[in-house]
Design a protein around this motif. Structure first.
Motif, PDB file in Angstrom:
ATOM      1  N   GLY A 285      23.076 -35.007  28.498  1.00  0.00           N
ATOM      2  CA  GLY A 285      23.057 -36.297  27.809  1.00  0.00           C
ATOM      3  C   GLY A 285      24.459 -36.867  27.656  1.00  0.00           C
ATOM      4  O   GLY A 285      24.651 -38.083  27.615  1.00  0.00           O
ATOM      5  N   ALA A 286      25.455 -35.972  27.591  1.00  0.00           N
ATOM      6  CA  ALA A 286      26.847 -36.409  27.493  1.00  0.00           C
ATOM      7  C   ALA A 286      27.434 -36.727  28.859  1.00  0.00           C
ATOM      8  O   ALA A 286      28.546 -37.239  28.952  1.00  0.00           O
ATOM      9  CB  ALA A 286      27.682 -35.329  26.806  1.00  0.00           C
ATOM     10  N   TRP A 287      26.688 -36.445  29.911  1.00  0.00           N
ATOM     11  CA  TRP A 287      27.155 -36.708  31.273  1.00  0.00           C
ATOM     12  C   TRP A 287      26.516 -37.965  31.830  1.00  0.00           C
ATOM     13  O   TRP A 287      26.159 -38.041  33.002  1.00  0.00           O
ATOM     14  CB  TRP A 287      26.841 -35.517  32.184  1.00  0.00           C
ATOM     15  CG  TRP A 287      27.468 -34.233  31.755  1.00  0.00           C
ATOM     16  CD1 TRP A 287      28.599 -34.087  31.010  1.00  0.00           C
ATOM     17  CD2 TRP A 287      27.001 -32.917  32.042  1.00  0.00           C
ATOM     18  NE1 TRP A 287      28.874 -32.766  30.805  1.00  0.00           N
ATOM     19  CE2 TRP A 287      27.904 -32.018  31.426  1.00  0.00           C
ATOM     20  CE3 TRP A 287      25.914 -32.409  32.741  1.00  0.00           C
ATOM     21  CZ2 TRP A 287      27.751 -30.635  31.503  1.00  0.00           C
ATOM     22  CZ3 TRP A 287      25.760 -31.028  32.817  1.00  0.00           C
ATOM     23  CH2 TRP A 287      26.667 -30.158  32.210  1.00  0.00           C
ATOM     24  N   GLY A 288      26.361 -38.970  30.991  1.00  0.00           N
ATOM     25  CA  GLY A 288      25.821 -40.246  31.442  1.00  0.00           C
ATOM     26  C   GLY A 288      24.347 -40.197  31.765  1.00  0.00           C
ATOM     27  O   GLY A 288      23.915 -40.771  32.753  1.00  0.00           O
ATOM     28  N   ASN A 289      23.555 -39.502  30.927  1.00  0.00           N
ATOM     29  CA  ASN A 289      22.105 -39.366  31.166  1.00  0.00           C
ATOM     30  C   ASN A 289      21.843 -38.754  32.545  1.00  0.00           C
ATOM     31  O   ASN A 289      21.093 -39.274  33.364  1.00  0.00           O
ATOM     32  CB  ASN A 289      21.407 -40.721  31.046  1.00  0.00           C
ATOM     33  CG  ASN A 289      19.911 -40.579  30.860  1.00  0.00           C
ATOM     34  OD1 ASN A 289      19.467 -39.721  30.115  1.00  0.00           O
ATOM     35  ND2 ASN A 289      19.140 -41.407  31.531  1.00  0.00           N
ATOM     36  N   TRP A 290      22.461 -37.619  32.781  1.00  0.00           N
ATOM     37  CA  TRP A 290      22.438 -36.959  34.092  1.00  0.00           C
ATOM     38  C   TRP A 290      21.007 -36.679  34.531  1.00  0.00           C
ATOM     39  O   TRP A 290      20.224 -36.070  33.799  1.00  0.00           O
ATOM     40  CB  TRP A 290      23.237 -35.668  34.027  1.00  0.00           C
ATOM     41  CG  TRP A 290      23.901 -35.306  35.321  1.00  0.00           C
ATOM     42  CD1 TRP A 290      24.519 -36.159  36.190  1.00  0.00           C
ATOM     43  CD2 TRP A 290      24.024 -34.000  35.868  1.00  0.00           C
ATOM     44  NE1 TRP A 290      25.021 -35.468  37.252  1.00  0.00           N
ATOM     45  CE2 TRP A 290      24.739 -34.133  37.082  1.00  0.00           C
ATOM     46  CE3 TRP A 290      23.619 -32.743  35.466  1.00  0.00           C
ATOM     47  CZ2 TRP A 290      25.049 -33.053  37.888  1.00  0.00           C
ATOM     48  CZ3 TRP A 290      23.935 -31.661  36.271  1.00  0.00           C
ATOM     49  CH2 TRP A 290      24.639 -31.805  37.466  1.00  0.00           C
TER      50      TRP A 290
ATOM     51  N   GLY B  84      24.282 -40.445  36.708  1.00  0.00           N
ATOM     52  CA  GLY B  84      25.118 -39.904  35.632  1.00  0.00           C
ATOM     53  C   GLY B  84      26.586 -40.102  35.943  1.00  0.00           C
ATOM     54  O   GLY B  84      26.961 -41.063  36.631  1.00  0.00           O
ATOM     55  N   ASN B  85      27.423 -39.167  35.470  1.00  0.00           N
ATOM     56  CA  ASN B  85      28.855 -39.298  35.766  1.00  0.00           C
ATOM     57  C   ASN B  85      29.579 -37.960  35.863  1.00  0.00           C
ATOM     58  O   ASN B  85      30.806 -37.938  35.977  1.00  0.00           O
ATOM     59  CB  ASN B  85      29.545 -40.182  34.711  1.00  0.00           C
ATOM     60  CG  ASN B  85      29.449 -39.599  33.303  1.00  0.00           C
ATOM     61  OD1 ASN B  85      29.052 -38.444  33.117  1.00  0.00           O
ATOM     62  ND2 ASN B  85      29.795 -40.387  32.315  1.00  0.00           N
ATOM     63  N   LEU B  86      28.845 -36.840  35.825  1.00  0.00           N
ATOM     64  CA  LEU B  86      29.499 -35.530  35.820  1.00  0.00           C
ATOM     65  C   LEU B  86      30.348 -35.303  37.069  1.00  0.00           C
ATOM     66  O   LEU B  86      31.492 -34.850  36.986  1.00  0.00           O
ATOM     67  CB  LEU B  86      28.454 -34.420  35.700  1.00  0.00           C
ATOM     68  CG  LEU B  86      29.003 -32.997  35.808  1.00  0.00           C
ATOM     69  CD1 LEU B  86      29.978 -32.699  34.670  1.00  0.00           C
ATOM     70  CD2 LEU B  86      27.874 -31.979  35.829  1.00  0.00           C
ATOM     71  N   LEU B  87      29.816 -35.626  38.247  1.00  0.00           N
ATOM     72  CA  LEU B  87      30.534 -35.339  39.485  1.00  0.00           C
ATOM     73  C   LEU B  87      31.555 -36.411  39.842  1.00  0.00           C
ATOM     74  O   LEU B  87      32.646 -36.110  40.308  1.00  0.00           O
ATOM     75  CB  LEU B  87      29.543 -35.175  40.639  1.00  0.00           C
ATOM     76  CG  LEU B  87      28.431 -34.134  40.455  1.00  0.00           C
ATOM     77  CD1 LEU B  87      27.617 -34.016  41.743  1.00  0.00           C
ATOM     78  CD2 LEU B  87      28.987 -32.791  40.051  1.00  0.00           C
ATOM     79  N   SER B  88      31.183 -37.670  39.635  1.00  0.00           N
ATOM     80  CA  SER B  88      32.042 -38.763  40.099  1.00  0.00           C
ATOM     81  C   SER B  88      33.258 -38.989  39.209  1.00  0.00           C
ATOM     82  O   SER B  88      34.254 -39.566  39.659  1.00  0.00           O
ATOM     83  CB  SER B  88      31.233 -40.062  40.192  1.00  0.00           C
ATOM     84  OG  SER B  88      30.648 -40.377  38.945  1.00  0.00           O
TER      85      SER B  88
ATOM     86  N   ARG C 221      25.864 -43.711  35.978  1.00  0.00           N
ATOM     87  CA  ARG C 221      25.751 -44.605  37.129  1.00  0.00           C
ATOM     88  C   ARG C 221      24.865 -43.943  38.170  1.00  0.00           C
ATOM     89  O   ARG C 221      24.851 -42.712  38.289  1.00  0.00           O
ATOM     90  CB  ARG C 221      27.132 -44.911  37.713  1.00  0.00           C
ATOM     91  CG  ARG C 221      27.927 -43.677  38.090  1.00  0.00           C
ATOM     92  CD  ARG C 221      29.341 -44.006  38.528  1.00  0.00           C
ATOM     93  NE  ARG C 221      30.090 -44.666  37.507  1.00  0.00           N
ATOM     94  CZ  ARG C 221      30.731 -44.026  36.505  1.00  0.00           C
ATOM     95  NH1 ARG C 221      30.629 -42.714  36.403  1.00  0.00           N
ATOM     96  NH2 ARG C 221      31.416 -44.689  35.628  1.00  0.00           N
ATOM     97  N   PHE C 222      24.128 -44.759  38.908  1.00  0.00           N
ATOM     98  CA  PHE C 222      23.305 -44.221  39.984  1.00  0.00           C
ATOM     99  C   PHE C 222      24.195 -43.907  41.184  1.00  0.00           C
ATOM    100  O   PHE C 222      25.090 -44.682  41.519  1.00  0.00           O
ATOM    101  CB  PHE C 222      22.232 -45.228  40.387  1.00  0.00           C
ATOM    102  CG  PHE C 222      21.367 -44.756  41.513  1.00  0.00           C
ATOM    103  CD1 PHE C 222      20.457 -43.731  41.318  1.00  0.00           C
ATOM    104  CD2 PHE C 222      21.477 -45.317  42.773  1.00  0.00           C
ATOM    105  CE1 PHE C 222      19.659 -43.274  42.347  1.00  0.00           C
ATOM    106  CE2 PHE C 222      20.687 -44.874  43.816  1.00  0.00           C
ATOM    107  CZ  PHE C 222      19.775 -43.844  43.606  1.00  0.00           C
TER     108      PHE C 222
END
Length: 245
Positions: free
Chosen positions: A78-83, A109-113, A121-122
């Motif tokens: 949830g902290a990773w941009g709604n992963w 989400g945003n964990l990897l990017s 983000r998609f």
């Protein structure tokens, strides 16, 4: 004579309608038999709580179209941009009780990017993955490997993108239609990023599992637990409950 002909015509029509209805029901049942669906609720101390679903639609006796989704955002995600992860693939029955399922997933989400918390983000990343399944009369098991690669770089100047290799293997014995037990090994590796020069082990779990399943299929529950082999870590636990349709 006319009345007899009319009665015969009506009877023939009713028989034809009955045959059509039976044929339709049979075709519909055969179509339903091609489709299966599994839903599970999972929890472990790294990812937190995350629902998972997977579907299977038979294309032939040995081949099926597959799709899956993981709602990582239920826990830490949830902290990773709604992963969120969604993917599709093909399943091949290569031998009695053995299947091979290559798939490719895409992340939101945003964990990897970006490797940071913030808005999702998609297209955060892509996940090529492979699952090998074993389901025989007395044995069960699974091998999974997936590589989580960023699709773009959204990291701030002082930040970094991230990539991960996630794999596991388990094997068990079916003591009965209700109870099975076995061993589980799972490894998560941070393989690098735009500002990460060396890979590091996030966790490396090893231990037994027990599973309870409704005979004939349907609901099931599995509990895995044991040690974490990464220095500085302690133990692990993973709880899964689900239903097969």
């Amino acid at each position: 004579m006319k009345n007899k002909f009319t009665l015969l015509l009506k009877s023939s029509s009713l028989i034809a309608l009955f045959i059509l209805a039976i044929s339709f029901q049979t075709a519909n049942a055969q179509e339903e038999d091609k489709f299966s669906f599994d839903v599970s609720l999972n929890s472990d101390q790294f990812f937190g709580f995350y629902p998972f679903f997977q579907g299977n639609y038979k294309l032939s006796d040995n081949t099926a179209f597959t799709f899956y989704g993981i709602l990582w955002s239920g826990g830490t995600g949830g902290a990773w941009g709604n992963w969120t992860e969604f993917g599709v693939g093909l399943n091949f029955d290569v031998a009695d009780g053995v299947s091979v399922n290559p798939q490719i997933g895409i992340l939101g989400g945003n964990l990897l990017s970006s490797g940071t918390f913030g808005s999702g983000r998609f297209g955060d990343g892509v996940v090529p993955n492979l699952t090998i399944g074993l389901d025989k009369a007395k044995t069960e098991g699974q091998i999974y490997a997936g590589f989580y690669a960023p699709l773009r770089n959204e990291a701030p100047p002082s930040g970094t993108t991230l990539s991960y290799l996630h794999y596991w293997a388990n094997f068990g014995y079916k003591a009965s239609d209700f109870f099975s037990f076995g061993g589980h090994f799972e490894h998560l590796i941070n393989t690098g990023g735009s500002n990460v020069s060396a890979s590091t082990d996030v966790y490396q779990w090893l231990g037994p599992y027990v599973q309870f399943t409704k005979p004939g299929g349907g609901p099931y529950a599995r509990f895995s637990f044991g040690t974490d082999l990464v220095e500085g870590n302690d133990s692990f636990f993973k709880l899964t409950t689900g239903f097969s349709f």
